[in-house]
Design a protein around this motif. Structure first.
Motif: not given
Length: 130
Positions: A8-23, A35-36, A42-51
Motif C-alpha cells: 500500500a505504501l509503495l503504491t502511494l509513493s509510486n503515484i507521487f513519483m510517477t507524477f514527479a517524473w512525468y506530469a 521550474i519543472a 517537491g512532489i518527490a518529497l512526498f514519495e520519499y515520505l512514503l517509500q
C-alpha cells in the motif's frame, strides 16, 4: 499484514513519483526545465515520505532488498500504464503486456525460493555407546 502495508505504501509513493517524473511533460512543457525540476522535486518529497517507511516495514517484516525492489518495479508498471494511457493520453500497446510478463517472471525468480516447502530438519542421530 506487513506485506499489505508495504504494498500500500509503495503504491502511494509510486503515484507521487510517477507524477514527479512525468506530469511535467504535459503540465509544465512551456516552463523552463528548472521550474519543472523544482516542482518535480517537491512532489518527490512526498514519495520519499512514503517509500522509506514502506521499505523499512517490508525489510523488518522479512522481505529481502531484492524482493522489495522487484515489488516496487511491478507496482511502478501497474501505476505507470494507467497514468500514461489516461493522463498523458498515450496509446496502449502490446509493449505494456510484454513488459508485464517480464515483470511477472522477475517476481517469480525473486520469490521462488520461498515458494517451495522447506525440508524438515534432520534429527541428529543418537549414537549408541557399547
Amino acid at each position: 499484514m506487513t506485506l499489505l502495508k508495504t504494498i500500500a505504501l509503495l503504491t502511494l509513493s509510486n503515484i507521487f513519483m510517477t507524477f514527479a517524473w512525468y506530469a511535467h511533460l504535459k503540465d509544465l512543457r512551456e516552463k523552463p526545465w528548472i521550474i519543472a525540476a523544482l516542482v518535480s522535486w517537491g512532489i518527490a518529497l512526498f514519495e520519499y515520505l512514503l517509500q522509506v517507511p514502506a521499505n523499512r516495514i517490508g525489510y523488518t517484516g522479512g522481505l529481502s532488498a531484492a524482493q522489495l525492489k522487484i515489488t516496487q518495479e511491478v507496482i511502478t508498471l501497474a501505476v505507470f500504464a494507467p497514468f500514461a494511457i489516461f493522463y498523458l493520453k498515450e496509446k496502449l500497446s502490446w509493449n505494456y503486456f510484454f513488459a508485464a510478463l517480464c515483470m511477472l517472471g522477475a517476481v517469480f525468480f525473486i520469490v521462488r525460493d520461498g515458494l517451495s516447502p522447506k525440508p524438515a530438519p534432520v534429527a541428529a542421530a543418537v549414537s549408541e555407546r557399547p
